[in-house]
Design a protein around this motif. Structure first.
Motif, PDB file in Angstrom:
ATOM      1  N   GLN A 158       0.757  -0.932  -0.215  1.00 12.49           N
ATOM      2  CA  GLN A 158       0.510  -0.026  -0.017  1.00 12.49           C
ATOM      3  C   GLN A 158       0.845   1.389  -0.440  1.00 12.49           C
ATOM      4  OE1 GLN A 158      -2.694  -0.030   3.403  1.00 12.49           O
ATOM      5  NE2 GLN A 158      -3.192  -2.156   2.872  1.00 12.49           N
ATOM      6  N   GLU A 159       0.534   2.633  -0.905  1.00 15.73           N
ATOM      7  CA  GLU A 159       0.733   3.301   0.012  1.00 15.73           C
ATOM      8  C   GLU A 159       1.137   3.628   1.173  1.00 15.73           C
ATOM      9  OE1 GLU A 159       2.016   6.044  -2.182  1.00 15.73           O
ATOM     10  OE2 GLU A 159       1.476   4.700  -4.525  1.00 15.73           O
ATOM     11  N   ILE A 160       2.314   4.392   1.595  1.00 18.20           N
ATOM     12  CA  ILE A 160       2.510   4.723   2.957  1.00 18.20           C
ATOM     13  C   ILE A 160       1.594   5.426   3.283  1.00 18.20           C
ATOM     14  CG2 ILE A 160       5.324   3.606   3.466  1.00 18.20           C
ATOM     15  CD1 ILE A 160       5.985   6.781   2.986  1.00 18.20           C
ATOM     16  N   THR A 161       1.609   6.431   2.126  1.00 18.34           N
ATOM     17  CA  THR A 161       0.408   7.917   2.689  1.00 18.34           C
ATOM     18  C   THR A 161      -1.100   7.443   2.788  1.00 18.34           C
ATOM     19  OG1 THR A 161       0.641   7.845   0.727  1.00 18.34           O
ATOM     20  CG2 THR A 161       1.501   9.530   1.400  1.00 18.34           C
ATOM     21  N   SER A 162      -1.616   6.026   3.012  1.00 22.77           N
ATOM     22  CA  SER A 162      -2.702   5.683   2.909  1.00 22.77           C
ATOM     23  C   SER A 162      -2.601   4.906   4.688  1.00 22.77           C
ATOM     24  CB  SER A 162      -2.959   3.677   2.525  1.00 22.77           C
ATOM     25  OG  SER A 162      -2.394   3.071   3.335  1.00 22.77           O
ATOM     26  N   LEU A 163      -1.788   5.418   5.059  1.00 25.93           N
ATOM     27  CA  LEU A 163      -1.828   5.031   6.899  1.00 25.93           C
ATOM     28  C   LEU A 163      -2.017   6.347   7.580  1.00 25.93           C
ATOM     29  CD1 LEU A 163       1.741   2.895   7.656  1.00 25.93           C
ATOM     30  CD2 LEU A 163      -0.847   2.170   7.764  1.00 25.93           C
ATOM     31  N   VAL A 164      -1.363   7.550   6.980  1.00 26.86           N
ATOM     32  CA  VAL A 164      -1.887   8.603   7.818  1.00 26.86           C
ATOM     33  C   VAL A 164      -3.560   9.311   7.799  1.00 26.86           C
ATOM     34  CG1 VAL A 164      -1.882  11.456   7.224  1.00 26.86           C
ATOM     35  CG2 VAL A 164      -0.141   9.954   7.155  1.00 26.86           C
ATOM     36  N   GLY A 165      -3.724   9.646   9.303  1.00 23.56           N
ATOM     37  CA  GLY A 165      -5.369   9.614   9.044  1.00 23.56           C
ATOM     38  C   GLY A 165      -5.687   8.967   9.829  1.00 23.56           C
ATOM     39  N   ARG A 166      -5.217   7.178   9.363  1.00 32.07           N
ATOM     40  CA  ARG A 166      -6.153   6.251  10.500  1.00 32.07           C
ATOM     41  C   ARG A 166      -5.839   6.431  12.261  1.00 32.07           C
ATOM     42  NH1 ARG A 166      -4.582   1.402   7.008  1.00 32.07           N
ATOM     43  NH2 ARG A 166      -5.208   2.268   4.879  1.00 32.07           N
ATOM     44  N   ASP A 178       1.916  11.202  10.669  1.00 29.96           N
ATOM     45  CA  ASP A 178       2.821  11.700   9.422  1.00 29.96           C
ATOM     46  C   ASP A 178       3.154   9.950  10.203  1.00 29.96           C
ATOM     47  OD1 ASP A 178       4.931  12.161   8.061  1.00 29.96           O
ATOM     48  OD2 ASP A 178       5.113  14.011   8.997  1.00 29.96           O
ATOM     49  N   LEU A 179       4.504  10.175   9.433  1.00 30.34           N
ATOM     50  CA  LEU A 179       5.407   8.773  10.009  1.00 30.34           C
ATOM     51  C   LEU A 179       6.851   8.711   9.685  1.00 30.34           C
ATOM     52  CD1 LEU A 179       4.006   6.821   6.677  1.00 30.34           C
ATOM     53  CD2 LEU A 179       3.415   6.324   8.839  1.00 30.34           C
ATOM     54  N   ARG A 180       7.705   8.356  10.649  1.00 24.81           N
ATOM     55  CA  ARG A 180       9.371   8.288   9.959  1.00 24.81           C
ATOM     56  C   ARG A 180       9.783   7.491   9.330  1.00 24.81           C
ATOM     57  NH1 ARG A 180      12.958   7.787  16.102  1.00 24.81           N
ATOM     58  NH2 ARG A 180      14.953   8.251  14.876  1.00 24.81           N
ATOM     59  N   GLY A 183       8.494   4.424  12.643  1.00 23.38           N
ATOM     60  CA  GLY A 183       7.718   4.650  13.519  1.00 23.38           C
ATOM     61  C   GLY A 183       5.906   5.867  12.816  1.00 23.38           C
ATOM     62  N   LEU A 184       5.292   6.246  13.910  1.00 21.03           N
ATOM     63  CA  LEU A 184       4.366   6.414  13.774  1.00 21.03           C
ATOM     64  C   LEU A 184       3.896   7.829  14.605  1.00 21.03           C
ATOM     65  CD1 LEU A 184       1.654   3.121  13.225  1.00 21.03           C
ATOM     66  CD2 LEU A 184       3.095   4.556  11.779  1.00 21.03           C
ATOM     67  N   ALA A 185       4.221   9.149  13.975  1.00 21.86           N
ATOM     68  CA  ALA A 185       3.606  10.354  14.215  1.00 21.86           C
ATOM     69  C   ALA A 185       1.873  10.712  14.663  1.00 21.86           C
ATOM     70  CB  ALA A 185       4.449  10.919  14.213  1.00 21.86           C
ATOM     71  N   LEU A 186       1.448  10.115  16.543  1.00 18.79           N
ATOM     72  CA  LEU A 186       0.820  10.758  16.120  1.00 18.79           C
ATOM     73  C   LEU A 186      -0.142  12.209  17.014  1.00 18.79           C
ATOM     74  CD1 LEU A 186      -0.224   6.902  18.294  1.00 18.79           C
ATOM     75  CD2 LEU A 186      -0.083   6.534  16.248  1.00 18.79           C
ATOM     76  N   SER A 187      -1.413  12.125  16.682  1.00 17.45           N
ATOM     77  CA  SER A 187      -2.550  13.442  17.446  1.00 17.45           C
ATOM     78  C   SER A 187      -3.109  12.838  17.875  1.00 17.45           C
ATOM     79  CB  SER A 187      -2.061  14.859  16.420  1.00 17.45           C
ATOM     80  OG  SER A 187      -2.593  14.327  15.108  1.00 17.45           O
ATOM     81  N   GLN A 188      -3.968  14.133  18.260  1.00 12.64           N
ATOM     82  CA  GLN A 188      -5.486  13.192  18.961  1.00 12.64           C
ATOM     83  C   GLN A 188      -5.324  12.567  19.584  1.00 12.64           C
ATOM     84  OE1 GLN A 188      -8.454  13.661  15.479  1.00 12.64           O
ATOM     85  NE2 GLN A 188      -7.495  14.972  14.239  1.00 12.64           N
ATOM     86  N   ARG A 222       2.193  18.654  21.014  1.00 13.17           N
ATOM     87  CA  ARG A 222       1.028  18.410  19.602  1.00 13.17           C
ATOM     88  C   ARG A 222       1.255  16.540  19.506  1.00 13.17           C
ATOM     89  NH1 ARG A 222       3.522  20.765  15.638  1.00 13.17           N
ATOM     90  NH2 ARG A 222       1.795  19.368  14.597  1.00 13.17           N
ATOM     91  N   GLY A 223       2.011  15.805  19.652  1.00 11.48           N
ATOM     92  CA  GLY A 223       1.716  14.309  19.669  1.00 11.48           C
ATOM     93  C   GLY A 223       2.692  13.826  20.507  1.00 11.48           C
ATOM     94  N   VAL A 224       2.630  12.412  19.976  1.00  9.05           N
ATOM     95  CA  VAL A 224       4.195  11.198  20.211  1.00  9.05           C
ATOM     96  C   VAL A 224       4.695  10.875  19.439  1.00  9.05           C
ATOM     97  CG1 VAL A 224       3.039  11.286  22.426  1.00  9.05           C
ATOM     98  CG2 VAL A 224       2.532   9.589  20.697  1.00  9.05           C
TER      99      VAL A 224
END
Length: 98
Positions: free
Chosen positions: A10-18, A33-35, A45-50, A64-66
């Protein structure tokens, strides 16, 4: 909610927003975002917000996130499941009191 191993890249950008949940079904946060390790062409890594305020109240004050390591990811589907973050973030004295 069905989570299956998908052998199709899959496109790695498909992970953003999940949304990200622990194995126990606790909401952790949302992927912002992704590391990446460009040399090995891997997500590290996964940069998480909310964020779930209860999980990160003492660890991410004012942040803002972790960033969580990608090795914690257990499954990717409609949502992302990670190892039980709640247990990993507890202080030793909190574990003794539980």
């Amino acid at each position: 909610m069905e989570i299956t191993a998908n052998p199709t890249p899959q496109e790695i950008t498909s992970l953003v927003g999940r949304e990200v949940y622990s194995n126990n079904g606790v909401f952790v946060g949302q992927v912002e975002d992704l590391r990446l390790d460009l040399d090995s062409e891997r997500v590290t890594g996964l940069a998480l917000s909310q964020l779930n305020g209860e999980l990160f109240k003492d660890r991410a004050r004012g942040a803002r996130g972790v960033l969580i390591p990608y090795r914690w990811v257990r499954a990717v589907g409609d949502v992302i499941l990670v190892n039980d973050v709640v247990e990993r973030l507890k202080e030793p004295e909190e574990e003794a009191a539980v």
